[in-house]
Motif scaffolding. Structure first.
Motif, PDB file in Angstrom:
ATOM      1  N   MET A 260      23.247  58.390 134.707  1.00 28.14           N
ATOM      2  CA  MET A 260      22.262  59.364 135.189  1.00 28.14           C
ATOM      3  C   MET A 260      22.195  60.594 134.293  1.00 28.14           C
ATOM      4  SD  MET A 260      23.872  61.324 138.536  1.00 28.14           S
ATOM      5  CE  MET A 260      24.418  59.867 139.413  1.00 28.14           C
ATOM      6  N   LYS A 261      21.030  61.201 134.292  1.00 25.66           N
ATOM      7  CA  LYS A 261      20.822  62.408 133.500  1.00 25.66           C
ATOM      8  C   LYS A 261      21.533  63.590 134.150  1.00 25.66           C
ATOM      9  CE  LYS A 261      16.206  60.949 131.986  1.00 25.66           C
ATOM     10  NZ  LYS A 261      14.766  61.274 132.016  1.00 25.66           N
ATOM     11  N   ASP A 262      21.788  64.622 133.352  1.00 24.44           N
ATOM     12  CA  ASP A 262      22.427  65.822 133.883  1.00 24.44           C
ATOM     13  C   ASP A 262      21.583  66.436 134.997  1.00 24.44           C
ATOM     14  OD1 ASP A 262      24.260  65.346 131.944  1.00 24.44           O
ATOM     15  OD2 ASP A 262      23.648  66.980 130.625  1.00 24.44           O
ATOM     16  N   SER A 263      20.262  66.428 134.794  1.00 22.15           N
ATOM     17  CA  SER A 263      19.366  67.021 135.791  1.00 22.15           C
ATOM     18  C   SER A 263      19.444  66.262 137.110  1.00 22.15           C
ATOM     19  CB  SER A 263      17.929  67.026 135.276  1.00 22.15           C
ATOM     20  OG  SER A 263      17.499  65.714 134.945  1.00 22.15           O
ATOM     21  N   THR A 264      19.568  64.930 137.036  1.00 18.38           N
ATOM     22  CA  THR A 264      19.683  64.120 138.255  1.00 18.38           C
ATOM     23  C   THR A 264      20.990  64.408 138.968  1.00 18.38           C
ATOM     24  OG1 THR A 264      18.389  62.368 137.201  1.00 18.38           O
ATOM     25  CG2 THR A 264      19.645  61.770 139.153  1.00 18.38           C
ATOM     26  N   TRP A 265      22.065  64.533 138.218  1.00 14.16           N
ATOM     27  CA  TRP A 265      23.373  64.866 138.793  1.00 14.16           C
ATOM     28  C   TRP A 265      23.304  66.188 139.549  1.00 14.16           C
ATOM     29  CZ3 TRP A 265      28.189  63.216 139.891  1.00 14.16           C
ATOM     30  CH2 TRP A 265      29.202  64.164 140.034  1.00 14.16           C
ATOM     31  N   LYS A 266      22.701  67.187 138.936  1.00 13.71           N
ATOM     32  CA  LYS A 266      22.596  68.509 139.567  1.00 13.71           C
ATOM     33  C   LYS A 266      21.745  68.460 140.824  1.00 13.71           C
ATOM     34  CE  LYS A 266      23.248  71.016 135.218  1.00 13.71           C
ATOM     35  NZ  LYS A 266      22.603  71.842 134.156  1.00 13.71           N
ATOM     36  N   LYS A 267      20.678  67.662 140.805  1.00 18.74           N
ATOM     37  CA  LYS A 267      19.818  67.543 141.989  1.00 18.74           C
ATOM     38  C   LYS A 267      20.597  66.944 143.159  1.00 18.74           C
ATOM     39  CE  LYS A 267      15.359  66.987 139.629  1.00 18.74           C
ATOM     40  NZ  LYS A 267      14.269  66.024 139.314  1.00 18.74           N
TER      41      LYS A 267
END
Length: 396
Positions: A260-267
Motif C-alpha cells: 500500500m501507498k503511504d497515503s493509503t496507510w495514513k488514511k
C-alpha cells in the motif's frame, strides 16, 4: 450432423426447424421461385443472430467469423483473412484441447492478437506442457494464462523455467510453488535475477528466516516483485513499529506495508483515530494482527459501525481484538450476531461477552451455538444462513 457437447438444445431445435422449412419450400410448387440461396442466407442470419459466436461450436461458424465477431477491433490489426484460416484453426483447436472455452480464447486473442501468429509446435505447445508439468492443470491452466498472457510470449528456457527454479529454491514444496504462481502468475515473467533476488537479499540481511520468506512469497507473491526501495521502506517501517524480523508477524506486517501507498496507510490510521482510538492503540493492534489494516477504509468503517453500534461492544474490546477488521461482515459477523440474539431472547445464551464468540472458529461456533440448540430452536441453522422468515418465526 455431429454436434459438439454442450451446444444449446434450443438452438439445435431451431436450426432443425429452419432446415425443415427449407426442405418444404424446395418441395412446394408455389415456392419454387424462391431462391434456395436466399433461404440458406435467412437461416444463417436468423441462427447467428440468436447465438453469440463465442458459444457456437467450431467449425460450424467459420474461424474467421468467430475471430472477427468475438475478438473485435484487436484482431483487425492482424488483417485476419481466409488465407490464414487453417493456421488460426490450429491455434484455436490447440487451446480448446487444453481446456479453454470459446469465451476464454476470445478474451486471450482480444488482449494478445499476436497469439494468432504463434507456432503451435515450437512456441505454444512446449509452454503449456511445462505449466502442466509443474501442476497447473485443468481449470487452473486457462486461469493462469489469462491472468498473464505474457507467459505465452516469453522465452521458456531463459525466463519461465529459470523463474520456476528460482521460486522452488525458496519454497518448501512443489505444491507451494504452484499455489504461489496461481496467486500471481507474474512470478514467472518478473525479473527474478534483479528485483526478486534483491528483495529477498534485503529480507535475509535483516535476519528474516528462509521459512518466513517462503511464507511471504506464498501469502503475497507480488511483495517480492515490488521495487527494492519499496521493500527497504516497508522493512524499516515495520521495525520502527516494534515488530522484529524474527517475529512470527513480521512477514505479515511487511506484506501489508509493501502493498500500500503511504497515503493509503495514513488514511487507514486516520479512520481508526476518528473512531476514538489513539495511535498507540492502533499500532498495538497492528503488531498483534497486521492484516487488520489490509482492509479498505470503507470496510473498516463498516466493521467498526457494526461492532460499536449494532453489537454494542465497547471501543476497548474492539481494538483489543483487531481480528474483527479481518472478518467478513455479511458472511460472518452479522449471521453470528443474529444467532446470538435469538439465543439471548430464549434465555439460552450463557456467555454474555460475545466478542470472542463472534471471532471463534467456524466449527466451534456451529457446534456450540447452533447444533446444541436445534431441539429448542429448529430454525437456528436457517437463521445463520440468512433466512429472514426463520428469524421472524423464532423470535415470535
Amino acid at each position: 450432423m455431429k454436434w459438439v457437447s454442450g451446444f444449446h438444445t434450443g438452438m439445435i431445435v431451431e436450426l432443425k426447424t429452419l432446415t425443415k422449412t427449407l426442405e418444404n419450400f424446395q418441395s412446394s410448387p408455389k415456392m419454387c421461385k424462391i431462391s434456395s440461396t436466399f433461404l440458406l442466407y435467412f437461416i444463417q442470419k436468423r441462427f447467428l443472430s440468436t447465438v453469440s459466436s463465442s458459444t457456437i461450436p467450431l467449425p460450424f461458424v467459420s474461424t474467421i467469423e468467430f475471430l472477427k465477431n468475438s475478438c473485435g477491433l484487436a484482431c483487425q490489426t492482424l488483417q485476419i483473412d481466409e488465407k490464414n484460416s487453417h493456421k488460426y484453426e490450429a491455434i484455436i483447436g490447440f487451446f480448446r484441447s487444453h481446456g479453454f472455452d470459446n469465451s476464454q480464447i476470445a478474451n486471450l486473442v482480444s488482449r494478445r492478437p499476436s497469439i494468432l501468429q504463434s507456432r503451435v509446435s515450437d512456441n505454444l505447445k512446449p509452454k503449456l506442457e511445462f505449466l502442466e508439468e509443474i501442476g497447473i492443470v485443468g481449470p487452473l491452466l486457462p486461469k493462469v494464462i489469462l491472468s498473464n498472457p505474457r507467459i505465452l510470449q516469453t522465452s521458456l528456457d531463459s525466463q519461465l523455467k529459470p523463474s520456476f527454479c528460482f521460486i522452488k529454491r525458496m519454497l518448501e514444496s512443489d505444491e507451494q510453488v504452484t499455489f504461489a504462481i496461481c496467486r500471481s502468475s507474474w512470478l514467472l515473467t518478473a525479473d527474478f535475477k534483479g528485483i526478486m533476488q534483491s528483495n529477498i537479499n534485503v529480507l535475509v540481511s535483516e535476519g528474516v528466516s528462509s521459512r518466513n520468506i517462503a511464507k511471504l512469497i506464498v501469502l503475497q507473491p507480488r511483495a517480492i516483485m515490488q521495487m527494492v526501495d519499496r521493500m527497504v521502506y516497508a522493512v524499516k517501517t515495520v521495525k520502527e513499529l516494534g515488530i522484529e524480523p524474527n517475529a512470527h508477524m513480521f512477514v505479515y506486517a511487511v506484506k501489508v506495508m509493501v502493498s500500500m501507498k503511504d497515503s493509503t496507510w495514513k488514511k487507514k490510521i486516520n479512520v481508526l483515530k476518528s473512531l476514538g482510538w489513539s495511535e498507540k492503540e492502533i499500532f498495538a493492534a497492528f503488531k498483534r494482527e497486521p492484516l487488520c489494516l489490509a482492509r479498505s477504509e470503507e470496510k473498516m468503517r463498516d466493521v467498526a459501525d457494526f461492532c460499536l453500534n449494532t453489537a454494542k461492544l465497547d471501543p476497548g474490546t474492539v481494538i483489543s481484538y483487531p481480528k474483527f477488521f479481518m472478518c467478513a461482515l455479511d458472511k460472518r459477523l452479522r449471521p453470528r450476531y443474529k444467532v446470538l440474539e435469538v439465543l439471548k431472547a430464549k434465555n439460552l445464551l450463557k456467555n454474555k461477552k460475545i466478542a470472542w464468540v463472534l471471532l471463534q472458529g467456524e466449527r466451534n461456533f456451529v457446534e456450540n451455538y447452533i447444533l446444541k440448540h436445534l431441539d429448542e430452536i429448529p430454525d437456528l441453522m436457517d437463521i445463520y444462513r440468512g433466512n429472514v422468515a426463520a428469524e421472524t418465526r423464532s423470535v415470535l
